[in-house]
Design a protein around this motif. Structure first.
Motif, PDB file in Angstrom:
ATOM      1  N   SER A  42       0.831  -1.204   0.000  1.00 26.85           N
ATOM      2  CA  SER A  42       0.000   0.000   0.000  1.00 26.85           C
ATOM      3  C   SER A  42       0.868   1.258   0.000  1.00 26.85           C
ATOM      4  O   SER A  42       0.590   2.224  -0.712  1.00 26.85           O
ATOM      5  CB  SER A  42      -0.931   0.018   1.217  1.00 26.85           C
ATOM      6  N   ALA A  57       2.472   1.635  -3.436  1.00 27.27           N
ATOM      7  CA  ALA A  57       1.482   2.111  -4.403  1.00 27.27           C
ATOM      8  C   ALA A  57       1.207   3.600  -4.195  1.00 27.27           C
ATOM      9  O   ALA A  57       1.129   4.370  -5.164  1.00 27.27           O
ATOM     10  CB  ALA A  57       0.186   1.314  -4.267  1.00 27.27           C
ATOM     11  N   SER A  91       2.005   6.710  -6.756  1.00 31.95           N
ATOM     12  CA  SER A  91       0.900   7.573  -7.169  1.00 31.95           C
ATOM     13  C   SER A  91       1.235   9.052  -6.961  1.00 31.95           C
ATOM     14  O   SER A  91       1.051   9.875  -7.868  1.00 31.95           O
ATOM     15  CB  SER A  91      -0.365   7.206  -6.386  1.00 31.95           C
ATOM     16  N   SER A 149       1.380   2.265  -9.886  1.00 32.11           N
ATOM     17  CA  SER A 149       0.563   2.400  -8.682  1.00 32.11           C
ATOM     18  C   SER A 149      -0.789   1.711  -8.859  1.00 32.11           C
ATOM     19  O   SER A 149      -1.265   1.017  -7.959  1.00 32.11           O
ATOM     20  CB  SER A 149       0.351   3.881  -8.363  1.00 32.11           C
ATOM     21  N   GLY A 169      -2.307  -1.497  -6.943  1.00 37.56           N
ATOM     22  CA  GLY A 169      -3.624  -1.333  -6.339  1.00 37.56           C
ATOM     23  C   GLY A 169      -4.561  -2.473  -6.702  1.00 37.56           C
ATOM     24  O   GLY A 169      -5.354  -2.925  -5.863  1.00 37.56           O
ATOM     25  N   TRP A 170      -4.474  -2.947  -7.945  1.00 37.10           N
ATOM     26  CA  TRP A 170      -5.311  -4.082  -8.358  1.00 37.10           C
ATOM     27  C   TRP A 170      -4.927  -5.348  -7.603  1.00 37.10           C
ATOM     28  O   TRP A 170      -5.794  -6.153  -7.250  1.00 37.10           O
ATOM     29  CB  TRP A 170      -5.185  -4.298  -9.867  1.00 37.10           C
ATOM     30  N   SER A 212      -6.431  -4.935  -4.151  1.00 36.78           N
ATOM     31  CA  SER A 212      -7.884  -5.105  -4.225  1.00 36.78           C
ATOM     32  C   SER A 212      -8.243  -6.575  -4.409  1.00 36.78           C
ATOM     33  O   SER A 212      -9.174  -7.084  -3.783  1.00 36.78           O
ATOM     34  CB  SER A 212      -8.445  -4.277  -5.390  1.00 36.78           C
TER      35      SER A 212
END
Length: 275
Positions: free
Chosen positions: A28, A31, A35, A62, A66-67, A70
């Motif tokens: 996190s 990422a 970003s 980023s 993130g994917w 998720s």
């Protein structure tokens, strides 16, 4: 499973494997760094054209991370559906695929209410009323600029403001109701994706609605609201603590993913009633 049992299980669940929790947080942070840095570098592209490329690449990296994150949370939901007490390991490719699929699901589930809200705004003439008010404001500003000693609010402007207020009220009410409803539907869609691994199943809005009825509308609403309240209370307490002892804000490195695991585990356990 009883609502309180779900809350208790979900709250303890993340602590069963702190290593995976820390890996999630590390990803996190990476990422987030990509970003922020990517956005800054991209903006600097106005000065140096190469920055457009490097900034864009950083933002894409980023998004890809993130994917994965998720998709990993989808696997946390799945652990709840299967009543598995073990925190799932990272399965990078599967996590990436599920994260991308959930990204598509999120777009679909929110573009529908957004489109309906735009249509309602058009039907209530929110755009036309806003233009009339803006024109009246510009006219009054020009009058003052030209030396008018008083500001005259015309009947047309009064009516336009009243019409705009009504349009905004109707559109805002519809927007709030729709986005709340579709947020619940999207929650079910995430559970359907975790349970079946199928994007098609997750995009089936009608089945997502049926899932809510199968579980029990009251139970779904109470659990989700309870989870939101618990997370909000914890965040408020921590914010108060951080304001007095700023150095303790480093605890958010663990607490933020902990709450994310807690939330998704609760959703999985909720969906286990019908899986």
């Amino acid at each position: 499973m009883d609502i309180m049992d779900i809350i208790k299980d979900s709250f303890v669940f993340p602590s069963k494997n702190m290593k995976l929790l820390l890996i999630f947080e590390l990803l996190s942070i990476i990422a987030g760094a990509f970003s922020v840095i990517g956005t800054i570098v991209y903006v600097l592209g106005i000065i140096t054209p190469e920055c457009f490329m490097w900034g864009g690449i950083a933002v894409i990296v980023s998004m890809l991370i993130g994917w994965v994150l998720s998709g990993y949370l989808i696997s946390v939901i799945k652990s709840g559906i299967e009543l598995d007490d073990d925190v799932p390991e990272f399965e990078w490719w599967d996590n990436f695929n599920n994260g991308f699929n959930y990204f598509i699901v999120s777009i679909v589930y929110y573009i529908i209410p957004a489109f309906i809200v735009v249509v309602v705004g058009y039907l209530t003439n929110i755009f036309g009323n806003a233009i009339v008010v803006a024109q009246e404001i510009i006219t009054q500003a020009l009058n003052v600029y030209m030396g008018a000693s008083t500001v005259y609010i015309s009947e047309a402007m009064t009516q336009a403001i009243a019409n705009l207020a009504v349009s905004l009220a109707i559109t805002a009410t519809v927007a709030i109701v729709l986005f709340v409803i579709f947020s619940f539907l999207q929650t079910m869609a995430g559970a359907r994706l975790a349970n079946t691994g199928s994007l098609t199943e997750a995009l089936n809005i009608f089945e997502s609605a049926k899932d809510i009825r199968r579980i029990g509308i009251g139970k779904v609403i109470i659990l989700i609201l309870l989870v939101i309240i618990i997370v909000a209370v914890i965040e408020m307490i921590l914010s108060a603590i951080y304001s007095y002892v700023p150095i303790l804000s480093i605890l958010s490195i663990i607490i933020t993913p902990y709450l994310a695991f807690f939330t998704q585990r609760a959703i999985g356990l909720l969906y286990s009633d019908i899986a």
